[in-house]
Design a protein around this motif. Sequence first.
Motif, short mmCIF file in Angstrom:
data_model
loop_
_atom_site.label_atom_id
_atom_site.label_comp_id
_atom_site.label_asym_id
_atom_site.label_seq_id
_atom_site.Cartn_x
_atom_site.Cartn_y
_atom_site.Cartn_z
N THR A 138 -2.35 -2.85 4.96
CA THR A 138 -0.74 -2.45 4.90
C THR A 138 -0.22 -3.59 4.05
N PRO A 139 1.15 -3.17 3.57
CA PRO A 139 1.71 -4.17 2.81
C PRO A 139 2.08 -5.57 3.66
N ARG B 68 1.97 7.62 3.95
CA ARG B 68 1.75 7.50 2.37
C ARG B 68 0.55 6.42 2.15
N ASP C 166 11.55 -0.14 8.74
CA ASP C 166 11.49 0.22 7.49
C ASP C 166 11.33 -0.71 6.33
N GLU D 292 8.92 -2.26 5.82
CA GLU D 292 7.43 -1.98 5.17
C GLU D 292 7.57 -0.92 4.22
N ASP D 293 8.47 0.24 4.34
CA ASP D 293 8.58 1.05 3.56
C ASP D 293 9.20 0.62 2.09
N PHE E 254 6.35 -1.05 0.46
CA PHE E 254 5.44 -0.18 -0.12
C PHE E 254 5.85 0.40 -1.35
N ASP E 255 7.18 0.69 -1.44
CA ASP E 255 7.82 1.33 -2.75
C ASP E 255 7.86 0.25 -3.99
N ASN F 174 0.69 2.99 4.19
CA ASN F 174 2.40 2.92 4.63
C ASN F 174 2.35 3.58 6.14
N ASN F 175 2.31 2.91 7.15
CA ASN F 175 2.52 3.60 8.44
C ASN F 175 3.78 3.23 9.19
N ARG G 283 3.96 -8.12 5.72
CA ARG G 283 4.93 -7.86 6.81
C ARG G 283 5.11 -9.05 7.86
N ALA H 95 -0.79 6.37 8.97
CA ALA H 95 -0.16 6.34 7.70
C ALA H 95 0.59 7.70 7.31
#
Length: 479
Positions: A270-271, A161, A120, A122-123, A126-127, A114-115, A273, A159
């Motif tokens: 990455t997730p 996380r 956000d 992407e955050d 990731f969550d 998670n970079n 996106r 990243a």
Amino acid sequence: MKTVIIGNGIVALTIAFRLTQRANAADEIVIIGSHQRPSSATLAAAAMLNSYAEIEAGSLDSELDRYRFELSRNATAAWRSFEEELSASVGGDSRRFGAQSAAGRVSRGTFIVNNTATDDLEDESFDAIVAALDHYQEPYQWVSPRDIPQYNPRQRTRALRAILIENEGWLNPRLTLEKLDFVLQQDVRVTVLDAEARRLLATDGRVSGAELDDGTIVDGDRFLLAAGATVSDILRASDLGLNVQRVFSGVGTSIEIKSPEFALSACIRTPNRGLACGVYSAPYPGAPGEDQDHVLIGASNFISPDRVTRPRLSAVDNLLRNVIDQINSNYYRAELVRVNVGLRPSSQDTYPMLGQTEIPNFFIATGTKRDGFHLSPLISTILADIMDGKAVDPRFSALRPDRPLIRALSRQQAIDKAVRHTINAAYQHGFAPPDGRLDDQIAKLHRDNFERLHDQVGAHDWGIPPEMLDMYRYGHAVA
């Protein structure tokens, strides 16, 4: 029983393989497809067996999406036994295909980073991945990004996380196709034709034959159309009277590199996106005696109404820049092996099209987008059951190929998602708004455009899937 399968991609061949496991000596199977496999989605894939890693914020909100995710999880679990079945069928030639090497077996381990390269959204995704892993009690580990092998991004896009999903991995898709080709060609009940089907012929309410590009007619008792992104071209030429939605080309570019000093031992990605699968790097080992230090990086995505056979320079530029910035800055020294373009079959409503049609001896398997390779062990079993008249999970009928369009998003949900992913994609391509409210103004501009498009196509009480906005905008998709 003579079964004619139109297509020779991973879905078509795995179904053929399942049918040979059940067939008797008198059965025949004919597989029709160009040996060159132009723009094959499988040949451009990293073959990452990812289910949880593909989750986005909101992607498990509906019952149908949760069922599709269940299929994906079951497919991940099925891959090891399927690969063992396939290797056993290869028999004495197993070493030729890497059955004893990393290339020839399913390997496990996917790092999700998670970079801060985008925004956000992407955050949130990731969550959502972590929440799903916890909910379904799937094994994973929190890891320090600094401890990920061969992860060396540029400082500004490092990243903050990361997790390791232990049971999600990869294998070499090219070797898998080679093994399937070999096994099927050795079976005396199977005939493989190096040709493309032009159209299907119908007699007395049943499909009776497939016309090839040279005018030859191949007759049969039952027909499976599993020709990926070209399904709509064949159906349009066939005039079978079926109400089947259009299948588009999801154009994806990937790049194979050789990096002896920085070969991977696990996938790093990455997730999802910007309506694509983010940026990833995956091990891409060859067969025994071949290079074991190749890496596949990817992947771009855009929807097209036509076949695309060459990569866009913008896709290549973006992939190279992103993988160097966000995965390993040392890849600037890697050697370029090949650039791949694959056409992922993408249905108008974005859901798979699988099963029997209103014509009782005619079946379709397409619309799997970038999940075709991943789902193939499971899809092949279910489709073989359906073709043999066996009962399957009744929930699977929601994916039947001649269904009405699935409208899973409300208008507001679709527009909100489109705005978020459009802005997210802009950040991927260097968007850097100055101080002020420019980012808010651009978001409002996109929202107003999407509102007008929904009005123009009559989408008042339903939402256009965000990846299909351009297809509706230019009249390729019709409400």
